[in-house]
Design an enzyme around this catalytic site. Structure first.
Site, PDB file in Angstrom:
ATOM      1  N   LYS A 166     -28.901  12.158   7.697  1.00 20.97           N
ATOM      2  CA  LYS A 166     -27.878  13.209   7.707  1.00 20.97           C
ATOM      3  C   LYS A 166     -26.727  12.722   8.566  1.00 20.97           C
ATOM      4  CE  LYS A 166     -27.069  18.001   8.992  1.00 20.97           C
ATOM      5  NZ  LYS A 166     -27.651  19.339   8.867  1.00 20.97           N
ATOM      6  N   LYS A 168     -23.273  13.764  10.501  1.00 20.45           N
ATOM      7  CA  LYS A 168     -22.440  14.869  10.961  1.00 20.45           C
ATOM      8  C   LYS A 168     -20.985  14.426  10.865  1.00 20.45           C
ATOM      9  CE  LYS A 168     -23.889  18.196  12.402  1.00 20.45           C
ATOM     10  NZ  LYS A 168     -24.404  19.405  11.687  1.00 20.45           N
ATOM     11  N   GLU A 223     -23.300  19.264   2.681  1.00 17.39           N
ATOM     12  CA  GLU A 223     -23.692  20.535   3.300  1.00 17.39           C
ATOM     13  C   GLU A 223     -22.470  21.245   3.862  1.00 17.39           C
ATOM     14  OE1 GLU A 223     -26.980  20.118   6.037  1.00 17.39           O
ATOM     15  OE2 GLU A 223     -26.377  21.887   7.185  1.00 17.39           O
ATOM     16  N   ASP A 249     -25.227  26.162   4.423  1.00 16.06           N
ATOM     17  CA  ASP A 249     -25.929  26.346   5.707  1.00 16.06           C
ATOM     18  C   ASP A 249     -25.368  27.604   6.370  1.00 16.06           C
ATOM     19  OD1 ASP A 249     -27.360  26.147   8.000  1.00 16.06           O
ATOM     20  OD2 ASP A 249     -26.433  24.326   8.751  1.00 16.06           O
ATOM     21  N   LYS A 273     -33.406  28.409   7.710  1.00 14.55           N
ATOM     22  CA  LYS A 273     -33.699  28.370   9.145  1.00 14.55           C
ATOM     23  C   LYS A 273     -34.151  29.756   9.586  1.00 14.55           C
ATOM     24  CE  LYS A 273     -29.935  25.070  10.019  1.00 14.55           C
ATOM     25  NZ  LYS A 273     -28.607  24.864  10.642  1.00 14.55           N
TER      26      LYS A 273
HETATM   27 MG    MG Z   1     -25.462  22.353   8.983  1.00 14.24          MG
END
Ligand code: MG
Length: 376
Positions: A166, A168, A223, A249, A273
């Site tokens: 992933k 960022k 995302e 998200d 989540k």
């Molecule tokens: Mg995120």
């Protein structure tokens, strides 16, 4: 029916150092604040839960200090006064006392699940319907710009068995950010499953351009490319995407937002989540709605310790499909943990902890060491 009554709720703010700074679109962190919730019951069983605010209130609006206040002053008296602890009724009881505050409610609900699981002698995943898998593949999360050699870190993590990364983004201008991605993929190769997450930093036009560029580089998941409230924009990106999946998200936290996303077809996948949903049960509902709408579920993280990560592991193990794996890297990113025996990772996957409840034991010495003593 659990046969348990809550007698006391204790909350403690902890500041736990992390191994290396972790940069999001707008913030970098060197330690992570947690709210440890210890729910005492009349049977002597103590359930533990964890509130988290990843990098501060920018993500959800909730701060760790606010979570402590809302629990101490409003949720704890309700829990102590409500009679027998009944997990299916907990969410609506807490909602009557305080709207919103999902991360705080999730911390309390997590502790309730742990207490009930311990009292019944079953793991939390059994309370959620049972585990579909004993281990969950973990995508390694690299920091955004400016913190260490991401190529070396990516290589080292791939060597230990992780198969997905992933990235960022969002801290740099988009052209520079995408150049970083291009350089990384150039060095690491296209055989890895890449996900890019700018935390909603791009406007719609930038996202249209970046999506095409990222697809050409082989990135498989993008995302939250744009603002959480731009449902129509997310739907338009889903239409334009050719090979990449658009994942929600920030824009899909609670079940009602999953329902809106399903109606609007505003994402191909949802990062699930417990914290942002308000607990494990509402997170299960988010996953059920997403699955019914033909979307993929992904196991998201808010960089929890082994306590919150264990809860997430029980949740993700209980989902029928988890095609994109999870990103439960919290315990690997932390320089220390708050449990006696940290969760086990092997070959790039997280093992579901055995034992009743969450399957982890809080270490009182670590709690004393990292407890926040002075206001900051
Ligand atoms: Mg995120």
């Amino acid at each position: 029916m659990s046969g348990l009554r809550v007698t006391e709720v204790r909350t403690t703010i902890l500041d736990v150092p992390i191994r290396r700074p972790h940069r999001f679109a707008g913030h970098a962190i060197t330690s992570q604040a947690y709210l440890l919730v210890q729910l005492h019951t009349d049977a002597g069983v103590v359930g533990v839960g964890e509130g988290v605010s990843p990098g501060g209130p920018w993500w959800s609006g909730e701060s760790i200090e606010g979570q402590k206040t809302i629990i101490d002053r409003y949720l704890a008296p309700t829990l102590v006064g409500m009679g027998e602890l009944r997990l299916p009724l907990l969410g609506q009881r807490l909602e009557r006392v305080a709207h919103g505050n999902e991360f705080a409610k999730a911390a309390v609900e997590m502790a309730a699940f742990d207490a009930v699981g311990r009292a019944l002698g079953v793991p939390v995943h059994t309370l959620l319907g049972g585990a579909a898998r004993a281990e969950i593949p973990v995508r390694w999360a690299l920091s955004g710009h400016g913190h260490g050699d991401v190529v070396a870190e990516a290589r080292q993590r791939l060597d230990t068995g992780h198969r997905a990364l992933k990235l960022k983004l969002g801290a740099l201008p988009p052209e520079e950010d995408l150049r970083r991605v291009e350089l990384l993929i150039d060095k690491i190769g296209t055989g890895v499953d890449y996900l890019a997450d700018p935390n909603g930093a791009w406007d719609f036009r930038t996202a249209v351009w970046a999506l095409a560029e990222l697809e050409a580089m082989g990135v498989r998941v993008v995302e939250q490319p744009i603002d959480r409230d731009d449902v129509a924009g997310m739907a338009a990106l889903v239409e334009r995407a050719t090979t990449a999946r658009i994942m929600a998200d920030e824009s899909v936290c609670r079940p009602v937002e999953a329902l809106r996303a399903a109606h609007a077809r505003s994402c191909d996948a949802v990062s699930v989540k417990a914290g942002k949903a308000g607990g494990l049960r509402p997170a299960m509902a988010v996953a059920a709605i997403a699955t019914a709408a033909g979307m993929d579920c992904y196991g998201g993280t808010a960089l929890e310790t082994s306590v919150g990560t264990a809860a997430a592991a029980h949740l993700f193990a209980s989902l029928p499909r988890l095609p994109l794996g999870c990103e439960l890297v919290g315990p690997l990113l932390l320089a220390d943990d708050i449990v006696t025996e940290p969760l086990r990772y092997a070959d790039g996957a997280l093992r579901l902890p055995p034992g009743p409840g969450l399957g982890v034991e809080v270490d009182p010495e670590k709690v004393a060491r990292y407890a926040r003593t002075a206001p900051r």
